[in-house]
Scaffold this motif. Sequence first.
Motif, short mmCIF file in Angstrom:
data_model
loop_
_atom_site.label_atom_id
_atom_site.label_comp_id
_atom_site.label_asym_id
_atom_site.label_seq_id
_atom_site.Cartn_x
_atom_site.Cartn_y
_atom_site.Cartn_z
N ASN A 181 -38.31 21.81 -35.79
CA ASN A 181 -37.34 20.74 -35.99
C ASN A 181 -37.66 19.60 -35.02
N VAL A 221 -30.82 15.65 -41.53
CA VAL A 221 -31.98 16.55 -41.55
C VAL A 221 -32.73 16.33 -42.86
N VAL A 251 -34.81 15.98 -37.62
CA VAL A 251 -33.38 16.19 -37.37
C VAL A 251 -32.88 15.13 -36.41
N ARG A 274 -29.25 14.93 -35.59
CA ARG A 274 -28.22 15.69 -34.87
C ARG A 274 -27.62 16.66 -35.86
N ASP A 275 -27.57 17.94 -35.51
CA ASP A 275 -27.06 18.94 -36.44
C ASP A 275 -25.63 18.61 -36.84
N ASP A 326 -28.49 21.19 -30.95
CA ASP A 326 -29.60 21.12 -31.90
C ASP A 326 -30.56 22.27 -31.63
N SER A 327 -31.21 22.73 -32.68
CA SER A 327 -32.18 23.82 -32.53
C SER A 327 -33.59 23.25 -32.43
N SER A 360 -36.47 26.34 -36.81
CA SER A 360 -35.72 27.13 -37.77
C SER A 360 -36.56 28.29 -38.25
N GLU A 405 -23.01 27.39 -44.71
CA GLU A 405 -22.92 25.93 -44.65
C GLU A 405 -22.73 25.36 -46.06
N ASN A 452 -32.48 28.24 -34.86
CA ASN A 452 -31.67 28.29 -36.08
C ASN A 452 -32.25 29.42 -36.94
#
Length: 116
Positions: free
Chosen positions: A9, A38, A53, A55-56, A62-63, A66, A93, A111
Amino acid sequence: MRVNRVLVNLPVADIETSKTFYTDFLGLSSEEFNLGWVARFTSPETGANVQLVTRDATAPEDSAFSVQVDDVEAAYDDAQRRGYEIVHPLTREPWGVYRFFVRTPDGTVVNVAQHA
């Protein structure tokens, strides 16, 4: 649990601003998805990809990368059993991913996800 795919990411300030570099210059021409915060771009010829990404949308952090797995519930149970810090709880989600975030012993946030 079996790992099916690992995706880095890359943090970016703005996906649309960054998109041209990855698509035009690097040739990652297929936009697999773009949720505004994303997006994943892939080369249809090689399968090379990048996930950008900003910002989640739902997680508190944030990760760094993934990991797509075949059984996210088993991965979650295993992470808890091992005493790893869960940063974002197991969540379905709205965009169709079942995931959680876990912190590695060195502090990296991962993630762990399964596509529904």
